[in-house]
Design a protein around this motif. Structure first.
Motif, PDB file in Angstrom:
ATOM      1  N   MET A  16      39.906  29.054  37.741  1.00 35.41           N
ATOM      2  CA  MET A  16      39.147  30.303  37.574  1.00 35.41           C
ATOM      3  C   MET A  16      38.502  30.651  38.908  1.00 35.41           C
ATOM      4  SD  MET A  16      35.740  30.780  35.188  1.00 35.41           S
ATOM      5  CE  MET A  16      34.550  30.287  36.447  1.00 35.41           C
ATOM      6  N   VAL A  17      38.444  31.929  39.229  1.00 33.83           N
ATOM      7  CA  VAL A  17      37.719  32.308  40.433  1.00 33.83           C
ATOM      8  C   VAL A  17      36.217  32.258  40.113  1.00 33.83           C
ATOM      9  CG1 VAL A  17      39.578  33.736  41.368  1.00 33.83           C
ATOM     10  CG2 VAL A  17      37.825  34.797  39.945  1.00 33.83           C
ATOM     11  N   ALA A  18      35.430  31.934  41.114  1.00 37.92           N
ATOM     12  CA  ALA A  18      33.982  31.807  40.896  1.00 37.92           C
ATOM     13  C   ALA A  18      33.255  32.289  42.139  1.00 37.92           C
ATOM     14  CB  ALA A  18      33.625  30.348  40.615  1.00 37.92           C
ATOM     15  N   TRP A  19      31.997  32.636  41.952  1.00 39.74           N
ATOM     16  CA  TRP A  19      31.162  33.108  43.070  1.00 39.74           C
ATOM     17  C   TRP A  19      30.097  32.049  43.344  1.00 39.74           C
ATOM     18  CZ3 TRP A  19      31.534  36.664  46.668  1.00 39.74           C
ATOM     19  CH2 TRP A  19      30.387  37.054  47.388  1.00 39.74           C
ATOM     20  N   ARG A  20      30.082  31.522  44.558  1.00 31.53           N
ATOM     21  CA  ARG A  20      29.089  30.497  44.891  1.00 31.53           C
ATOM     22  C   ARG A  20      28.761  30.567  46.381  1.00 31.53           C
ATOM     23  NH1 ARG A  20      30.648  24.609  42.893  1.00 31.53           N
ATOM     24  NH2 ARG A  20      31.349  25.559  40.973  1.00 31.53           N
ATOM     25  N   ASN A  21      27.497  30.513  46.701  1.00 27.99           N
ATOM     26  CA  ASN A  21      27.049  30.513  48.101  1.00 27.99           C
ATOM     27  C   ASN A  21      27.687  31.616  48.926  1.00 27.99           C
ATOM     28  OD1 ASN A  21      25.448  28.297  47.601  1.00 27.99           O
ATOM     29  ND2 ASN A  21      27.132  26.870  48.032  1.00 27.99           N
ATOM     30  N   ARG A  22      27.637  32.806  48.432  1.00 28.54           N
ATOM     31  CA  ARG A  22      28.110  34.014  49.130  1.00 28.54           C
ATOM     32  C   ARG A  22      29.612  34.066  49.343  1.00 28.54           C
ATOM     33  NH1 ARG A  22      23.132  35.890  52.289  1.00 28.54           N
ATOM     34  NH2 ARG A  22      24.511  37.232  53.474  1.00 28.54           N
TER      35      ARG A  22
ATOM     36  N   ILE B 217      40.658  45.097  36.917  1.00 29.07           N
ATOM     37  CA  ILE B 217      42.066  45.462  36.677  1.00 29.07           C
ATOM     38  C   ILE B 217      42.588  46.286  37.852  1.00 29.07           C
ATOM     39  CG2 ILE B 217      43.646  46.729  35.136  1.00 29.07           C
ATOM     40  CD1 ILE B 217      41.480  46.165  32.877  1.00 29.07           C
ATOM     41  N   ARG B 218      41.785  47.231  38.300  1.00 31.33           N
ATOM     42  CA  ARG B 218      42.183  48.071  39.437  1.00 31.33           C
ATOM     43  C   ARG B 218      42.454  47.227  40.682  1.00 31.33           C
ATOM     44  NH1 ARG B 218      38.993  49.907  43.588  1.00 31.33           N
ATOM     45  NH2 ARG B 218      39.554  51.891  44.594  1.00 31.33           N
ATOM     46  N   SER B 219      41.573  46.263  40.904  1.00 26.21           N
ATOM     47  CA  SER B 219      41.691  45.416  42.085  1.00 26.21           C
ATOM     48  C   SER B 219      42.970  44.564  42.019  1.00 26.21           C
ATOM     49  CB  SER B 219      40.440  44.526  42.163  1.00 26.21           C
ATOM     50  OG  SER B 219      40.577  43.546  43.124  1.00 26.21           O
ATOM     51  N   VAL B 220      43.228  44.001  40.837  1.00 23.39           N
ATOM     52  CA  VAL B 220      44.438  43.181  40.649  1.00 23.39           C
ATOM     53  C   VAL B 220      45.683  44.018  40.911  1.00 23.39           C
ATOM     54  CG1 VAL B 220      45.836  42.052  38.853  1.00 23.39           C
ATOM     55  CG2 VAL B 220      43.399  41.494  39.078  1.00 23.39           C
TER      56      VAL B 220
ATOM     57  N   ILE C  95      39.279  34.785  35.218  1.00 17.67           N
ATOM     58  CA  ILE C  95      38.200  35.522  35.907  1.00 17.67           C
ATOM     59  C   ILE C  95      37.012  35.573  34.940  1.00 17.67           C
ATOM     60  CG2 ILE C  95      37.454  37.741  36.872  1.00 17.67           C
ATOM     61  CD1 ILE C  95      40.273  38.298  37.720  1.00 17.67           C
ATOM     62  N   PRO C  96      35.823  35.112  35.374  1.00 19.90           N
ATOM     63  CA  PRO C  96      34.690  35.064  34.442  1.00 19.90           C
ATOM     64  C   PRO C  96      34.033  36.421  34.235  1.00 19.90           C
ATOM     65  CG  PRO C  96      34.008  34.254  36.590  1.00 19.90           C
ATOM     66  CD  PRO C  96      35.466  34.609  36.715  1.00 19.90           C
TER      67      PRO C  96
ATOM     68  N   VAL D  76      36.191  41.918  44.151  1.00 18.89           N
ATOM     69  CA  VAL D  76      36.304  40.614  44.833  1.00 18.89           C
ATOM     70  C   VAL D  76      37.102  39.628  43.959  1.00 18.89           C
ATOM     71  CG1 VAL D  76      34.955  38.592  45.531  1.00 18.89           C
ATOM     72  CG2 VAL D  76      34.197  40.876  46.199  1.00 18.89           C
ATOM     73  N   PHE D  77      36.733  39.540  42.688  1.00 24.39           N
ATOM     74  CA  PHE D  77      37.397  38.583  41.786  1.00 24.39           C
ATOM     75  C   PHE D  77      38.871  38.951  41.561  1.00 24.39           C
ATOM     76  CE2 PHE D  77      33.505  36.726  39.271  1.00 24.39           C
ATOM     77  CZ  PHE D  77      33.229  35.905  40.354  1.00 24.39           C
ATOM     78  N   GLY D  78      39.153  40.252  41.493  1.00 25.37           N
ATOM     79  CA  GLY D  78      40.546  40.674  41.270  1.00 25.37           C
ATOM     80  C   GLY D  78      41.446  40.230  42.408  1.00 25.37           C
TER      81      GLY D  78
END
Ligand SMILES: Nc1ncnc2c1ncn2[C@@H]1O[C@H](COP(=O)(O)OP(=O)(O)O)[C@@H](O)[C@H]1O
Ligand SMILES: O=P(O)(O)OC[C@H]1O[C@](O)(COP(=O)(O)O)[C@@H](O)[C@@H]1O
Ligand SMILES: [Mg+2]
Length: 361
Positions: A318-324, A23-26, A137-138, A301-303
């Protein structure tokens, strides 16, 4: 696409550590970079059902403390299916139109929904009906959302479960006991496997691998034969009895919650090996507490990435994290691919390589 001026953000499903960092990041990125307004919706879809909707304006000057705060200061919900919402008089009602009306009343141009598989499926269905510009955001301690390698909250929960095993280690050794630790995770054994390896469990039982209780007991006997009279057993909550029965606790609103398999496993071990056993159910301790540095980082990062998706008009993603790196995936893909432990994956191989019993040796 119309111009974006005002966005909403909500947290849905079970709480976990790292939500406030998102939330802070957004807020920082949406206001600081794009000059938008940000509205925090309280208690997820339940806040939008109310008239007026439950929401607060978020500003950059009152969010700094959020980085290290557990839970979600917006509140959340994981009960009361909005498509068949219990009205309190015994009837149920589809509240979709009420939720859409709440969104419209807040004058929002887009919505960031932070949730797991269940929440994202619910939010997507509502967004499609109401023409809402949704970005996901997951988050979930269970790490069961598909299409992303990791979700917010998993790291903190795994740290806590690992620390619990560390603590049990000393008392187990002091009393020559078999200590059973039951952890959360719903139908995925990610927390049990990761924390079990990190905390040095001798036996790890996860729902993905059917076990034989004799295999578990043999591991305990094997250790006894080596002069090690204590044992650490990690059990994931959705593990079934040896006969395949699910151990559940029915709670308020008719919702099923897992819980109790640790006691069953401990009793079976005691009966068959004569070992003294004790059970610890870690429960909501895993969800509470201060977010780990990694969850603060991932939340940040996701925000930022979610705000950029809105700016790019990439909705229903949706945002996702993959391969750095961060990528975006269709929400549909994420909710269709429930992520359980891969039987040929690195962690199962690691556990076997370390001689950890997974119950099917
Ligand atoms: N808006 C909502 N209203 C009621 N129940 C919800 C809502 N969002 C999620 N749930 C329920 O909460 C549970 C957990 O949701 P889920 O989204 O999977 O959590 P998480 O988001 O933590 O994985 C699911 O059973 C889901 O149906
Ligand atoms: O908080 P509750 O309602 O008791 O729910 C417990 C469940 O929520 C979780 O902690 C998190 O699950 P979600 O991320 O799907 O909400 C599960 O591991 C557990 O089974
Ligand atoms: Mg879930």
């Amino acid at each position: 696409m119309g111009e974006i001026k005002r966005i909403g953000i909500l947290t849905s499903g079970g709480d976990c550590a790292g939500l406030n960092a998102v939330i802070r990041s957004v807020v920082h990125h949406a206001i600081g970079t794009y000059g938008w307004e940000v509205v925090g919706i309280q208690e997820a879809t339940q806040g939008l059902m109310e008239n007026p909707p439950k929401a607060i304006a978020l500003h950059r000057d009152n969010i700094d403390h959020l980085l290290m705060m557990g839970g979600t200061f917006l509140g959340t919900t994981n009960k009361g299916n909005p498509f068949a919402f219990p009205m309190g008089d015994g009837t149920v009602k589809d509240r979709t139109e009420d939720i859409i009306a709440g969104y419209r009343q807040l004058g929002l141009d887009a919505l960031i929904g932070i949730g797991g598989d269940g929440s994202l499926a619910i939010l997507r269905r509502i967004a499609q009906q109401g023409g809402i510009n949704l970005v996901g955001i997951p988050k979930t301690i269970d790490n069961d959302v598909g299409a992303t390698e990791i979700s917010i909250g998993f790291d903190t929960a795994t740290n806590i479960a690992t620390e619990a095993l560390d603590r049990l280690h000393f008392t187990a050794a002091s009393h020559n006991r078999v200590m059973v630790l039951e952890v959360m995770g719903r139908d995925a054994g990610h927390i049990a496997l990761a924390a079990g390896i990190g905390g040095g469990a001798d036996i790890i039982l996860i729902p993905e691998i059917p076990y034989r209780i004799e295999s578990v007991c043999n591991k305990i006997r094997q250790r006894q034969a080596q002069g090690k009279n204590f044992c650490l057993v990690m059990v994931s909550e959705a593990v079934r009895t040896e006969l395949g029965d699910q151990v559940k606790q029915i709670q308020q609103f008719g919702e099923d919650r897992y819980g109790g398999i640790g006691k069953y496993i401990a009793e079976q071990i005691a009966q068959r090996t004569g070992a003294e056993t004790r059970v610890t159910v870690l429960g909501h301790i895993q969800r509470g507490g201060i977010p780990s540095p990694f969850d603060r980082l991932l939340g940040s990062v996701f925000g930022v990435a979610a705000v950029d998706l809105i700016a790019a008009g990439k909705f229903d993603h949706m945002v996702a994290w993959r391969n750095r790196q961060t990528i975006s995936v269709p929400i549909e893909e994420a909710i269709q691919t429930y992520q359980t432990v891969k039987l040929d994956g690195a962690l199962v191989k690691t556990a076997r390589g370390l001689g950890i019993c997974l119950g099917n040796d």
